[in-house]
Write an enzyme that holds these catalytic residues in place. Structure first.
Site, mmCIF file in Angstrom:
data_model
loop_
_atom_site.group_PDB
_atom_site.id
_atom_site.type_symbol
_atom_site.label_atom_id
_atom_site.label_comp_id
_atom_site.label_asym_id
_atom_site.label_seq_id
_atom_site.Cartn_x
_atom_site.Cartn_y
_atom_site.Cartn_z
ATOM 1 N N GLU A 1 0.856 -1.191 0.000
ATOM 2 C CA GLU A 1 0.000 0.000 0.000
ATOM 3 C C GLU A 1 0.893 1.242 0.000
ATOM 4 O O GLU A 1 2.108 1.142 0.239
ATOM 5 C CB GLU A 1 -0.904 0.005 1.240
ATOM 6 N N LYS B 1 -3.967 -1.639 14.004
ATOM 7 C CA LYS B 1 -3.388 -0.473 14.673
ATOM 8 C C LYS B 1 -3.697 -0.534 16.167
ATOM 9 O O LYS B 1 -4.810 -0.864 16.567
ATOM 10 C CB LYS B 1 -3.965 0.806 14.057
HETATM 11 N N1 PSU Z 1 -1.642 1.462 10.253
HETATM 12 C C1 PSU Z 1 -0.565 2.217 10.511
HETATM 13 N N2 PSU Z 1 -0.317 3.292 9.746
HETATM 14 C C2 PSU Z 1 -1.168 3.645 8.729
HETATM 15 C C3 PSU Z 1 -2.316 2.849 8.466
HETATM 16 C C4 PSU Z 1 -2.492 1.768 9.258
HETATM 17 O O1 PSU Z 1 0.189 1.936 11.421
HETATM 18 O O2 PSU Z 1 -0.913 4.650 8.075
HETATM 19 C C5 PSU Z 1 -3.261 3.217 7.327
HETATM 20 C C6 PSU Z 1 -3.453 2.019 6.393
HETATM 21 O O3 PSU Z 1 -3.349 2.475 5.062
HETATM 22 C C7 PSU Z 1 -4.877 1.571 6.691
HETATM 23 C C8 PSU Z 1 -5.540 2.867 7.030
HETATM 24 O O4 PSU Z 1 -5.499 0.938 5.602
HETATM 25 O O5 PSU Z 1 -4.562 3.534 7.816
HETATM 26 C C9 PSU Z 1 -6.855 2.690 7.750
HETATM 27 O O6 PSU Z 1 -7.455 3.929 7.885
HETATM 28 P P1 PSU Z 1 -8.953 4.067 8.421
HETATM 29 O O7 PSU Z 1 -8.914 3.701 9.861
HETATM 30 O O8 PSU Z 1 -9.268 5.527 8.193
HETATM 31 O O9 PSU Z 1 -9.798 3.163 7.588
#
Ligand code: PSU
Ligand code: MN
Length: 299
Positions: free
Chosen positions: A24, A158
């Site tokens: 990604e 996360k």
């Molecule tokens: N985990 C991390 N850093 C990030 C992300 C996840 O440690 O930058 C990013 C990934 O691209 C993931 C996104 O798909 O955050 C998810 O965001 P949201 O919670 O807005 O769906």
């Protein structure tokens, strides 16, 4: 329909049936990691994939096109990207000809599947946010994992998410969750969340077999790999930083896609940057494991 534009190298690799690992771009953008560590992270992930015998395929939106495989001369545009593209944004990004969009996990599994690639490496996936019972904030990553036949290799979700709820949601959507030579669902900066991982696996071929034995054509697989022992953070420091950061989010009204970059920045400050080095180490390790799995899938 989603029709990614493949780089010459990725096109060749897929035509030859050679192993390919998708990456990604949000993690490498300024939304995921500070500069210049984001460039280091990208270099380390690319090298880990190549040295384990696979071709890396970074996903992104560039000049209104959904790309699978980004040439080195365009890497700077990924590093500087400030706009996130989740799966649902891809159609809009093409229609509105976005100059640059950093793809999330959900966008990347969709793009990988459309390009016939079965493995994807990242740091941590999105999931069910704490307080989702009132905010409804559940990352579209989880829906995408259940909707595309791709193995996503990550260090868990996360750390500031509701991890028990995230595992429950993955169960509901029928996504197998595997632990790489480990019994516990990892918590990103920490090797164990204290929650058991549903199934442990020891080899790349066992992981490939799970994907190939799925009961629904659309379901993916989540392979979790704990952060290397030497890079693990103190769980107490992480948890305190998260609680303070989430409190600040509520006070300042940060919500939706803005939460992730904000909280990651706060954890980095509270850990004197150790969270950033942990993030680099785990992303590199995930890329290496993903290359092994990609090799097993093509053999
Ligand atoms: N985990 C991390 N850093 C990030 C992300 C996840 O440690 O930058 C990013 C990934 O691209 C993931 C996104 O798909 O955050 C998810 O965001 P949201 O919670 O807005 O769906
Ligand atoms: Mn969200």
């Amino acid at each position: 329909m989603l029709e990614p534009v493949l780089s010459a190298e990725v096109l060749q690799a897929t035509a030859d049936g050679s192993p390919v690992v998708a990456l990604e771009s949000t993690i490498f953008s300024r939304l995921g990691l500070p500069s210049p560590e984001n460039a280091t992270a990208l270099d380390r992930c690319l090298a880990a994939i190549r040295s384990n015998g696979a071709v890396p395929a970074i996903t992104a939106v560039l000049d209104g096109e959904v790309r699978l495989g980004i040439e080195p001369e365009c890497h700077d545009r990924i590093l500087g990207a400030a706009r996130k593209a989740a799966e649902r944004d891809l159609a809009v990004a093409v229609t509105q000809r976005w100059e640059v969009g950093a793809t999330t996990v959900s966008a990347t599994v969709a793009i990988a599947a459309a390009g016939g690639i079965g493995v994807f490496a990242t740091g941590g996936i999105g999931g069910v946010h704490r307080g989702a019972e009132s905010t409804f904030d559940i990352s579209s990553d989880l829906d995408a994992l259940a909707s595309h036949p791709v193995i996503t290799v990550c260090a868990g979700a996360k750390a500031f998410l509701d991890l028990p709820a995230t595992l429950e949601y993955l169960e509901t959507r029928g996504v197998p969750v595997l632990g790489w030579r480990h019994d516990w669902f990892p918590a990103f900066y920490v090797r164990s969340s204290g929650l058991a991982v549903p199934h442990r696996v020891e080899t790349a071929s066992a992981v490939a077999l799970v994907l190939n034995s799925r009961s629904r054509p659309s379901t993916g697989v989540l392979l979790t790999v704990p952060v290397p022992l030497a890079d693990e953070l103190d769980p107490g420091i992480v948890e305190r930083a998260i609680e303070t950061a989430l409190e600040e989010c509520r006070r300042d009204g940060a919500s939706g896609p803005a939460i992730t970059p904000f909280v990651l920045g706060r954890i980095a400050a509270a850990s004197d940057g150790r969270s950033v080095s942990a993030n680099l180490a785990l992303a590199e390790q995930n890329a290496a494991v993903a290359a092994e799995v990609a090799t097993a899938l093509t053999s």
